[in-house]
Write a protein that holds these residues in place. Structure first.
Motif, PDB file in Angstrom:
ATOM      1  N   GLU A  77      21.807  28.097  21.611  1.00  0.00           N
ATOM      2  CA  GLU A  77      20.901  27.147  22.828  1.00  0.00           C
ATOM      3  C   GLU A  77      21.740  26.046  23.591  1.00  0.00           C
ATOM      4  N   ASN A  98      16.218  20.522  21.621  1.00  0.00           N
ATOM      5  CA  ASN A  98      16.673  20.994  22.775  1.00  0.00           C
ATOM      6  C   ASN A  98      15.719  22.012  23.402  1.00  0.00           C
ATOM      7  N   THR A 139      13.678  23.381  18.295  1.00  0.00           N
ATOM      8  CA  THR A 139      14.896  22.099  18.133  1.00  0.00           C
ATOM      9  C   THR A 139      14.694  21.000  19.266  1.00  0.00           C
ATOM     10  N   ARG A 165      15.635  15.118  29.921  1.00  0.00           N
ATOM     11  CA  ARG A 165      16.299  16.646  30.312  1.00  0.00           C
ATOM     12  C   ARG A 165      16.037  17.101  31.709  1.00  0.00           C
ATOM     13  N   GLU A 199      22.495  22.500  25.188  1.00  0.00           N
ATOM     14  CA  GLU A 199      21.864  21.255  24.963  1.00  0.00           C
ATOM     15  C   GLU A 199      21.135  20.699  26.152  1.00  0.00           C
TER      16      GLU A 199
END
Ligand code: FEO
Ligand code: CA
Ligand code: CA
Length: 663
Positions: free
Chosen positions: A84, A542, A540, A573, A86
């Protein structure tokens, strides 16, 4: 295009401001809300498990891949395998380790061998009409010669950001309260004509050489479509008086397409461009007492985002009152013939069309799913009358002129009713001003109001999965939904982060008029209890996201979701592409695969038939805060002081080859 702004929220960029400043089309209907069920859980796994026998239909998926995926799902494992990315915000893109993300086409790139080089300081409409347009959105791929490494890429250019495109044009000034604000320059005819040439779409041949996709500039089918391209209006509204103008007394011929958001590629290899926020391109006031007043109010036209009407009378409703009825359609383009006249298929209804993804039903008819992207508007599907003929391409070329358009009502018991928009049925009659099917399709929204369709949280991409009989519906957000105004399918008031609905078409029959639904995912940060997000616990920090917008099903039947509206301020994000499990114990687990540079939204996404490439459209990069040509939030992808930030299509492949997201 993002429009999640409301007056008491801080806006992120000019794109959001544009939509927020206008009183866009309001849904005045009071179709049912269910305040009493807001605390219910809407997981209907048990209900569905007992009531549905989904039939898989023919696909191109390899049996081995399906077996591996099935085994993984049976063990409760994710169907995806990659490291994955970040989540975060910076000036460039990031892709999962072991993958390459190569810029394939940028705004201004040549589309033809004789296109002029991109010269941002000396732009002209003539040059732009031979170069890749602005703000790439939908991406489709049509293989040529049955090959894996050769095909046509079709790309929509949704809209333009003049403040990021034109040098020495936009400046920073003050608003009424003394706050800094981007001040637009003068919309001269030259500027407007470049904007019009930067809209529309591109057809371009691409070929994979040494593992990398490259444009083929002398491709015979290469084409730029824009606001000057001649198109035809076909289907039930074609030739109707409400579509006639001074320039077109036939009501069948229209120049150009605009605000082409997402779209689709049909089973017969044509390209569908969805006309979304058409209302923003009109200025002026309708003549007093004009009969289109109610119609235009429902669509928010004219909204005056663009000043085209200053130089081109047809975009001024005081001079050409019927012109807005000629936009808001799904446009079908035959990319194999660069001289073909694109057709606006009125049978699919007039709305702020997000996209038009399709599937061949088991009886051969073709089903198209459409979202009407506005707060409180509806989800639709169109079922062709005739079956698709896989052996005779020509026989399919007018399938989209004849069929039934349905609008969805999502009930609290987990059923979805697809209600036909057919003249003469129910309230769709002369008593309500519908004299023919032409009136029904021109005012599809008002027809949906009368049928009691469910008022949704901004329907975006709606994507069928041919392998499973499921359909995924992206609801991007709706911060104007008030407490007490929730309904079962839109359960959160002030829905800032959106959700995804999974429809199970009964017995895998995509033409079914009664199906079931459940919520796959409520988006937002699962660590903040008040948000009410429902990502799996395996997701997660992220892996979660807000504002689902576009999506794709890959060659192995897996769901990928791209977003519009994430930012440092809202979610910490950028937007990106997330892999989302839909089956087994891993259901509702999400993983970040790719993230865009600051200011951008993620469009596309589109997997090639082998599943070894995903094409991604990075739209409005650098569009954040007080961004201008001189001061963008990033200079992606060139990072040169003499080059503006440029929207671009990126091709992602695995280093050493192989399927995306597979071990
Ligand atoms: Fe153009 Fe609905 O996004
Ligand atoms: Ca979109
Ligand atoms: Ca899609």
């Amino acid at each position: 295009m993002n429009d999640m702004f409301k007056p008491d929220e801080e806006i992120i960029n000019l794109t959001e401001l544009r939509e927020a400043e206008e009183d866009v089309g309001r849904n005045p209907s009071d179709n049912p809300t269910m305040g009493d069920i807001i605390n219910r859980r809407f997981s209907r796994r048990g209900f569905l498990g007992g009531s549905l026998a989904v039939t898989a239909i023919a696909t191109t998926v390899s049996p081995l891949a399906l077996m591996i995926a099935d085994e993984a799902r049976a063990e409760g494992m994710s169907a995806f395998s990659f490291t994955e990315v970040e989540a975060g915000v910076d000036e460039t893109h990031h892709v999962a380790e072991g993958y390459d993300a190569d810029v394939l086409l940028r705004w201004g790139d040549k589309v033809f061998a004789d296109s002029p080089d991109f010269d941002p300081m000396n732009q002209t409409a003539e040059s732009q009409s031979k170069q890749f347009g602005y703000n790439n959105d939908y991406v489709g791929f049509i293989p040529l010669d049955g090959a894996d490494d050769h095909g046509l890429l079709v790309v929509n250019h949704e809209y333009t950001n003049a403040e990021l495109m034109f040098p020495n044009w936009a400046t920073i000034g003050k608003d009424g309260e003394g706050k800094d604000k981007v001040m637009m320059g003068e919309f001269t005819k030259d500027i407007v004509d470049i904007e019009m040439a930067a809209h529309g779409g591109t057809v371009i041949e691409i070929r994979k050489q040494d593992g990398k996709w490259m444009p083929v500039l002398d491709g015979k089918m290469n084409r730029r479509l824009h606001v000057g391209t001649e198109m035809a209006l076909t289907g039930p509204a074609a030739g109707h008086d409400r579509l006639k103008t001074n320039a077109d007394t036939s009501g069948t011929k229209v120049f150009g397409t605009l605000n082409n958001c997402a779209g689709g590629v049909t089973p017969w290899g044509t390209w569908l461009m969805a006309e979304e926020n058409f209302h923003g391109y009109f200025i002026g006031e309708l003549p007093e007492g004009h009969p289109e007043a109610v119609n235009y109010k429902r669509y928010g036209a004219p909204a005056g985002w663009y000043n085209w009407g200053t130089h081109h009378d047809r975009f001024d409703v005081s001079k050409e009152p019927n012109e807005p009825n000629r936009f808001g359609w799904v446009v079908e383009v035959d990319p194999m013939d660069p001289n073909s006249v694109p057709k606006k298929r009125t049978a699919l209804g007039r709305m702020k069309h997000e996209g038009a993804e399709s599937v061949v039903n088991k009886d051969g008819r073709v089903v198209f799913y459409c979202g009407d992207d506005e707060r409180f508007d509806y989800v639709y599907k169109f079922v062709t009358s005739a079956a698709y003929n896989p052996d005779d391409r020509a026989a399919n070329m007018d399938l989209l002129d004849d069929g039934i358009l349905y609008v969805a009502r999502f009930d609290a018991d987990g059923t979805v009713d697809w209600m036909p928009l057919v003249h003469g049925e129910g309230p769709l009659n002369a008593d309500n001003g519908f004299m023919s099917q032409a009136d029904v399709v021109i005012e599809a929204r008002r027809a949906g109001d009368l049928l009691g369709a469910t008022r949704m949280d901004r329907p975006e991409d709606v994507q069928p999965n041919a392998m499973t009989g499921k359909v995924y519906c992206m609801l991007t957000n709706n911060t104007r939904r008030k407490e007490g105004d929730e309904n079962a399918a839109n359960p959160r008031a002030n829905n800032a982060f959106g959700h995804i609905i999974e429809i199970s078409e009964t017995d895998g029959d995509f033409a079914s008029t009664k199906s079931t639904w459940e919520i796959l995912l409520k988006c937002g940060d699962p660590a903040v209890a008040e948000v009410g997000a429902s990502f799996s616990s395996a997701t997660t920090t992220n892996g979660w996201f807000g504002m689902p917008d576009n999506c794709a099903i890959d060659a192995d039947g897996r769901l990928w979701v791209s977003t519009d509206g994430n930012s440092e301020k809202r979610t910490g994000r950028t937007d990106g592409l997330w892999a989302v499990d839909t089956d087994g114990d891993a259901r509702a687990t999400s993983k970040l695969f790719f993230r865009v540079p600051v200011g951008a939204e993620m469009c596309g996404p589109l997997f090639d038939p082998t599943g070894e490439t995903v094409f991604l459209a990075v739209q409005h990069p650098g569009d954040e805060g007080l961004a201008t040509y001189e001061q963008p939030a990033t200079r992606w992808p060139d990072f040169r002081d003499d080059m503006p930030v440029r929207p671009a299509v990126v091709a992602v492949t695995k280093q050493g080859g192989g399927k995306i997201g597979m071990a």
